[in-house]
Design an enzyme around this catalytic site. Sequence first.
Site, mmCIF file in Angstrom:
data_model
loop_
_atom_site.group_PDB
_atom_site.id
_atom_site.type_symbol
_atom_site.label_atom_id
_atom_site.label_comp_id
_atom_site.label_asym_id
_atom_site.label_seq_id
_atom_site.Cartn_x
_atom_site.Cartn_y
_atom_site.Cartn_z
ATOM 1 N N ARG A 189 0.692 -1.189 0.014
ATOM 2 C CA ARG A 189 -0.040 0.058 -0.090
ATOM 3 C C ARG A 189 0.794 1.518 0.129
ATOM 4 O O ARG A 189 1.966 1.265 0.573
ATOM 5 C CB ARG A 189 -0.733 0.177 1.387
ATOM 6 C CG ARG A 189 -2.162 -0.752 1.125
ATOM 7 C CD ARG A 189 -2.939 -0.859 2.475
ATOM 8 N NE ARG A 189 -2.238 -1.252 3.613
ATOM 9 C CZ ARG A 189 -1.615 -0.641 4.493
ATOM 10 N NH1 ARG A 189 -1.860 0.893 4.385
ATOM 11 N NH2 ARG A 189 -1.274 -0.955 5.460
ATOM 12 N N TYR A 222 -1.942 -3.289 -6.601
ATOM 13 C CA TYR A 222 -1.461 -3.985 -5.573
ATOM 14 C C TYR A 222 -2.685 -3.824 -4.453
ATOM 15 O O TYR A 222 -3.186 -2.739 -4.133
ATOM 16 C CB TYR A 222 -0.293 -3.594 -4.888
ATOM 17 C CG TYR A 222 0.277 -4.644 -3.903
ATOM 18 C CD1 TYR A 222 0.885 -5.757 -4.485
ATOM 19 C CD2 TYR A 222 0.107 -4.546 -2.602
ATOM 20 C CE1 TYR A 222 1.453 -6.616 -3.625
ATOM 21 C CE2 TYR A 222 0.286 -5.659 -1.790
ATOM 22 C CZ TYR A 222 1.038 -6.671 -2.298
ATOM 23 O OH TYR A 222 1.594 -7.670 -1.430
ATOM 24 N N CYS A 230 1.107 -7.631 11.624
ATOM 25 C CA CYS A 230 1.275 -7.529 13.350
ATOM 26 C C CYS A 230 0.631 -8.905 13.963
ATOM 27 O O CYS A 230 0.256 -8.801 15.069
ATOM 28 C CB CYS A 230 1.237 -6.430 13.857
ATOM 29 S SG CYS A 230 2.074 -5.302 13.340
HETATM 30 P P1 GTP Z 1 -2.025 -7.718 7.468
HETATM 31 O O1 GTP Z 1 -2.708 -8.690 6.650
HETATM 32 O O2 GTP Z 1 -1.288 -6.970 7.019
HETATM 33 O O3 GTP Z 1 -3.318 -6.766 8.238
HETATM 34 O O4 GTP Z 1 -1.239 -8.619 8.495
HETATM 35 P P2 GTP Z 1 -1.932 -9.493 9.965
HETATM 36 O O5 GTP Z 1 -2.043 -8.529 10.958
HETATM 37 O O6 GTP Z 1 -3.022 -10.398 9.310
HETATM 38 O O7 GTP Z 1 -0.438 -10.298 10.175
HETATM 39 P P3 GTP Z 1 -0.077 -11.519 10.026
HETATM 40 O O8 GTP Z 1 -1.090 -12.676 10.718
HETATM 41 O O9 GTP Z 1 0.018 -12.297 8.698
HETATM 42 O O10 GTP Z 1 1.338 -11.763 10.664
HETATM 43 C C1 GTP Z 1 2.397 -11.038 10.023
HETATM 44 C C2 GTP Z 1 3.792 -11.381 10.368
HETATM 45 O O11 GTP Z 1 3.948 -11.380 11.885
HETATM 46 C C3 GTP Z 1 4.015 -12.937 9.779
HETATM 47 O O12 GTP Z 1 5.329 -12.745 9.137
HETATM 48 C C4 GTP Z 1 4.026 -13.691 11.037
HETATM 49 O O13 GTP Z 1 4.879 -14.764 11.002
HETATM 50 C C5 GTP Z 1 4.210 -12.823 12.256
HETATM 51 N N1 GTP Z 1 3.628 -13.284 13.520
HETATM 52 C C6 GTP Z 1 2.273 -13.679 13.579
HETATM 53 N N2 GTP Z 1 1.969 -13.630 14.869
HETATM 54 C C7 GTP Z 1 3.151 -13.573 15.569
HETATM 55 C C8 GTP Z 1 3.506 -14.077 16.884
HETATM 56 O O14 GTP Z 1 2.592 -14.582 17.652
HETATM 57 N N3 GTP Z 1 4.896 -13.839 17.292
HETATM 58 C C9 GTP Z 1 5.808 -13.391 16.508
HETATM 59 N N4 GTP Z 1 6.892 -13.442 16.722
HETATM 60 N N5 GTP Z 1 5.645 -13.216 15.113
HETATM 61 C C10 GTP Z 1 4.326 -13.383 14.624
HETATM 62 C C1 SPV Z 2 -2.719 -4.314 5.298
HETATM 63 O O1 SPV Z 2 -1.703 -3.862 5.127
HETATM 64 O O2 SPV Z 2 -3.470 -4.196 6.478
HETATM 65 C C2 SPV Z 2 -3.415 -5.552 4.705
HETATM 66 C C3 SPV Z 2 -2.913 -5.630 3.397
HETATM 67 O O3 SPV Z 2 -4.201 -6.275 5.148
HETATM 68 S S1 SPV Z 2 -3.626 -4.849 1.925
HETATM 69 O O4 SPV Z 2 -4.649 -5.288 1.465
HETATM 70 O O5 SPV Z 2 -2.653 -4.237 1.197
HETATM 71 O O6 SPV Z 2 -3.930 -3.436 2.860
#
Ligand code: GTP
Ligand code: SPV
Length: 594
Positions: free
Chosen positions: A79, A207, A260
């Site tokens: 983004r 994207y 995160c």
């Molecule tokens: P968006 O789709 O961007 O909104 O991301 P999200 O909040 O869904 O994050 P996601 O669950 O995809 O995790 C993002 C990154 O954080 C990945 O590389 C994971 O491996 C890492 N991660 C997730 N949970 C944990 C955790 O409990 N501990 C650690 N150390 N890393 C984590």
């Molecule tokens: C984020 O960045 O929080 C996402 C991926 O979930 S996007 O759809 O590109 O915003």
Amino acid sequence: MTDMRVLRKTAATNHFLSEWVAQMVHLTKPDQVVWCDGSETERQRLFKQAVAARVLIPLNSATRPGCYLHRSNPNDVARSEDLTFICTPNRDDAGPTNNWMAPDEAYQRLRGWFDGSMRGRTMYVVPYILGPIDSPFARVGIELTDSVYVVLNMGIMTRMGTVALDALGSSDDFNRGLHSTLDCDPQRRLICHFPQDNAVWSAGSGYGGNALLSKKCFALRIASWLGRKEGWLAEHMLILGLQSPSGETSYIAAAFPSACGKTNLSMLTPPPSFRGWRVFTVGDDIAWMRVGPDGRLWAVNPEAGYFGVAPGTSAHSNPNAMKMVERDTIFTNVAMTPDRDVWWEGMGVEAPAGIFDWQGRPWRKDSDQPAAHPNSRFTTPMHNNPALSPRVDSPQGVPISAIVFGGRRASTAPLVLESFDWAHGVYLGATMGSETTAAATGKVGIVRRDPMAMLPFCGYNMGDYFAHWLGMQSRLKHPPKVFMVNWFRKDREGRFLWPGYGENIRVLKWIVDRVNGRAGAHDSAVGVMPAEGSLDLTGIDISNDSLKEAMAVKPQEWAVELDLQEEFFTKIGETVPAELDVQREALRAGLELD
Ligand code: GTP
Ligand code: SPV
Ligand code: MN
């Protein structure tokens, strides 16, 4: 290819839609217009076209049936927050945390770019519903795009096609989204939101959140504006159900910034010592929440698929995600093996020899560049998720018992704390800090304030948003309890103190126990902390010292934190509710007593 039947039916029943499409066709001048019906035949046809146009590479049909790889333009991998604008007549309505442009200026600039932009191309009309069909939460959007990649992703991420036109009927109430990748030049890239028109115009990027207009553009920026007007909340939150061995399920909504841990937490697999416990996914990224007739907060996931971060996803960290991307998934910017399977860093398997990086170049293990882009993603239908909640399509949603705010913090923020009350909970959310990630362009690893994980997604003035959150309390007879978590605290060597992933269920259990008055706690200066022994640690592999460090509340760190929070509120200005300053000064006083 225009489906004349759908076109005729829609034109007959909804002249708002047909007139708007005609205007946009007049502007962009496509060679043809295709109205998407969401059928399987259409899906197959579009995948074929995308492969022929080299937009998608078909993956190995034996190991990844129905899966494709997309390599985006290397200048278009996340983004673009600096090119994202809220276009309201009054600048203050967007507030100082958003980029602002006057609507007339934005329309004029974009009209110039869109004029004739689809010449020689196809315009796809993509109707979609956000929220379960027949839900009082549901809203219709129409995205016009010249990107077949966007259409195929929208087909996974939303309830797309004729179903949405049927839901719309003759109504004028739909989000008007116009998108063109143009020539993918960052100089001609803008994502503009017009809340007063319920419209989004996005140019120059193909994207994720820049181009799938249902997602951050409509379901968060525009919807947060609608939510404030209509008395509900559109949040960057996962929704999960935590089922105990006795069969009781509690629902939790949690806001963590991009990359995160929302997707991971929403489909967590419990460790062996938590036998009988289960986590069910309602949503992994966005929650729409309303006060129900019973005075509780009810939530739905507006989406129908996941656009998840690939790196770090493994059989250890997220077995459910590994399972769901085995079929019918579009991968973006991951690496490809010689037998056309996928690979990424942190997948938990050695990179095979002869793989290609996310740009299609041969890649070797000793390379100093990652093979998969750090923001490489999978797009997969929610029905592929083995942990999908049986209530995901429930029109009234699920009742939320707890709201969790969490950031990525190497220091300061403890593993978990509970707010003293609703207003303190809103304060915890409003003052969240988190290190930046690869999900947005720009430097990674800088702590910035990201209130409620909504800094890039709130469609109006952040101070008014805080007031809206505070104001929800008077409508909620049974407000959820509010918590803060941090899975990302590090030791001096830079290693994570808390094992995270499946082990996070221990924190979820404590949260639900607190909601039900079953777990002990004590007050600290900054919030309510678990009492000794109240966090279930049976079978966990973590030293006492690490645990203590992960939980520590250090007054010196918090003194710095409170100064940064104050600085941020000063930047937002006078719209910040006085109540939040009162909260901070109470914490400051408490810390000095320690
Ligand atoms: P968006 O789709 O961007 O909104 O991301 P999200 O909040 O869904 O994050 P996601 O669950 O995809 O995790 C993002 C990154 O954080 C990945 O590389 C994971 O491996 C890492 N991660 C997730 N949970 C944990 C955790 O409990 N501990 C650690 N150390 N890393 C984590
Ligand atoms: C984020 O960045 O929080 C996402 C991926 O979930 S996007 O759809 O590109 O915003
Ligand atoms: Mn997100």
